[in-house]
Design a protein around this motif. Structure first.
Motif, PDB file in Angstrom:
ATOM      1  N   ARG A 138       0.814  -1.041  -0.048  1.00  0.00           N
ATOM      2  CA  ARG A 138       0.004   0.101   0.039  1.00  0.00           C
ATOM      3  C   ARG A 138       0.790   1.198  -0.024  1.00  0.00           C
ATOM      4  O   ARG A 138       0.523   2.100   0.687  1.00  0.00           O
ATOM      5  N   CYS A 139       1.819   1.263  -0.825  1.00  0.00           N
ATOM      6  CA  CYS A 139       2.774   2.213  -0.880  1.00  0.00           C
ATOM      7  C   CYS A 139       1.877   3.661  -1.393  1.00  0.00           C
ATOM      8  O   CYS A 139       1.318   3.641  -2.577  1.00  0.00           O
ATOM      9  N   PRO A 140       1.897   4.622  -0.600  1.00  0.00           N
ATOM     10  CA  PRO A 140       1.022   5.993  -0.907  1.00  0.00           C
ATOM     11  C   PRO A 140       1.536   6.387  -2.026  1.00  0.00           C
ATOM     12  O   PRO A 140       0.946   7.138  -2.773  1.00  0.00           O
ATOM     13  N   TYR A 141       3.019   6.646  -2.267  1.00  0.00           N
ATOM     14  CA  TYR A 141       3.617   7.285  -3.267  1.00  0.00           C
ATOM     15  C   TYR A 141       3.097   6.670  -4.653  1.00  0.00           C
ATOM     16  O   TYR A 141       2.602   7.408  -5.624  1.00  0.00           O
ATOM     17  N   CYS A 142       3.329   5.379  -4.760  1.00  0.00           N
ATOM     18  CA  CYS A 142       2.897   4.711  -5.826  1.00  0.00           C
ATOM     19  C   CYS A 142       1.473   4.727  -6.235  1.00  0.00           C
ATOM     20  O   CYS A 142       1.135   4.781  -7.434  1.00  0.00           O
ATOM     21  N   SER A 143       0.856   4.748  -5.263  1.00  0.00           N
ATOM     22  CA  SER A 143      -0.681   4.593  -5.379  1.00  0.00           C
ATOM     23  C   SER A 143      -1.042   6.173  -6.062  1.00  0.00           C
ATOM     24  O   SER A 143      -1.828   6.201  -7.127  1.00  0.00           O
ATOM     25  N   ALA A 144      -0.488   7.017  -5.727  1.00  0.00           N
ATOM     26  CA  ALA A 144      -0.663   8.460  -6.190  1.00  0.00           C
ATOM     27  C   ALA A 144      -0.178   8.472  -7.459  1.00  0.00           C
ATOM     28  O   ALA A 144      -0.787   9.004  -8.470  1.00  0.00           O
ATOM     29  N   VAL A 145       0.945   7.951  -7.760  1.00  0.00           N
ATOM     30  CA  VAL A 145       1.725   7.805  -9.226  1.00  0.00           C
ATOM     31  C   VAL A 145       0.668   7.301 -10.134  1.00  0.00           C
ATOM     32  O   VAL A 145       0.364   7.472 -11.267  1.00  0.00           O
TER      33      VAL A 145
END
Ligand SMILES: [Zn+2]
Length: 100
Positions: A54-61
């Motif tokens: 659940r990496c927030p950075y990659c989810s945003a990307v």
């Protein structure tokens, strides 16, 4: 020198896995995974990174890439059904991640 096409492929895969191991997959990798353009093991890692870690950075990307792709399709007049199907698919992925 080795075969150019083979060397290029090996370099790409090695680069992908290097990205994975260092930290987050490169945005290009996230996009390729979303479009189903990665080998299964690499795609599985991206899914793990997004859905389990659940990496927030990659989810945003990933969401940003999704929007960019949709806008690109609109501006080029690409098939609307394909865009809708893509949105549905990524939404289902997102829901699976939230529920999991
Ligand atoms: Zn990440």
């Amino acid at each position: 020198m080795s075969d150019p096409s083979e060397g290029a492929l090996e370099f790409t895969v090695a680069g992908v896995w290097r990205e994975f191991r260092v930290s987050c997959p490169h945005p290009d990798v996230l996009r390729a995974a979303r479009l189903g353009g990665l080998p299964e093991d690499a795609a599985a890692f991206v899914r793990f990174h997004l859905e389990e870690s659940r990496c927030p950075y990659c989810s945003a990307v990933a969401q940003e890439l999704e929007i960019l792709d949709q806008e690109a399709e609109r501006s080029t007049g690409a098939d609307v059904n394909a865009a809708q199907e893509r949105v549905l698919r990524s939404t289902m992925t997102f829901l699976r991640r939230v529920e999991g």
